[in-house]
Design a protein around this motif. Structure first.
Motif, short mmCIF file in Angstrom:
data_model
loop_
_atom_site.label_atom_id
_atom_site.label_comp_id
_atom_site.label_asym_id
_atom_site.label_seq_id
_atom_site.Cartn_x
_atom_site.Cartn_y
_atom_site.Cartn_z
N ALA A 155 0.82 -1.22 0.00
CA ALA A 155 0.00 0.00 0.00
C ALA A 155 0.85 1.27 0.00
O ALA A 155 0.47 2.28 -0.59
N ASP A 156 2.03 1.22 0.62
CA ASP A 156 2.90 2.41 0.68
C ASP A 156 3.79 2.55 -0.55
O ASP A 156 4.63 3.44 -0.61
N GLY A 157 3.65 1.65 -1.54
CA GLY A 157 4.44 1.72 -2.77
C GLY A 157 5.67 0.85 -2.79
O GLY A 157 6.34 0.74 -3.81
N THR A 158 6.00 0.20 -1.67
CA THR A 158 7.15 -0.69 -1.60
C THR A 158 6.91 -1.92 -2.47
O THR A 158 5.88 -2.59 -2.34
N VAL A 159 7.86 -2.20 -3.37
CA VAL A 159 7.77 -3.38 -4.23
C VAL A 159 8.63 -4.48 -3.63
O VAL A 159 9.79 -4.27 -3.31
N LYS A 160 8.05 -5.66 -3.48
CA LYS A 160 8.76 -6.83 -2.96
C LYS A 160 8.73 -7.92 -4.01
O LYS A 160 7.68 -8.23 -4.57
N THR A 161 9.91 -8.51 -4.26
CA THR A 161 10.02 -9.58 -5.24
C THR A 161 10.21 -10.91 -4.50
O THR A 161 10.93 -10.97 -3.51
N PHE A 162 9.56 -11.95 -5.00
CA PHE A 162 9.63 -13.26 -4.38
C PHE A 162 9.53 -14.36 -5.42
O PHE A 162 9.12 -14.12 -6.56
#
Length: 133
Positions: free
Chosen positions: A55-62
């Protein structure tokens, strides 16, 4: 509605839960992105790299393994046999390889025990037949 609830599950635990604005995963014919308000659906997912945007714009890759993506009106549930954050991928792969090797050995041992018990049972029945004559 700018976000949706995402729950990501592995067989052994809940991997992630939170509000996200986007999710991108691979399915058998390519990539699919899920955004808020996406139509409900169920799809198979494949082994590949994926990403989510919080929601805060942080992109997480997994990384994902084989699994299922369930998109509901108010939430999305991703279930996979393998999930690992990109920065911990090497460690997760080593853990999985170790677990798979241990499981293979456990099954091999179990099959050996099954065969030995089967032979013992046959021997017991033969001795019972001899004793009844």
């Amino acid at each position: 509605m700018n976000t949706f609830r995402l729950q990501m599950l592995r067989p052994d635990k809940q991997f992630y839960e939170g509000e996200v604005s986007a999710l991108s995963v691979s399915e058998p014919t390519g990539k699919i992105s899920v955004l808020p308000g996406h139509m409900p659906m169920f799809i198979n997912i494949t082994t590949d790299m994926a990403s989510l945007t919080e929601a805060d714009g942080t992109v997480k890759t997994f990384a994902t393994g084989e699994g299922m993506l369930s998109v509901y009106k108010d939430r999305v549930v991703l279930q996979s046999d393998f999930l690992a954050w990109e920065e911990k991928l090497d460690q997760a792969i080593r853990r999985r390889e170790t677990a798979m090797a241990q499981e293979k050995e456990r099954r091999r041992q179990s099959f050996r025990e099954y065969r030995l018990n089967k032979m013992e049972m046959a021997k017991t029945f033969i001795n019972l037949e001899k004793g009844s004559k």
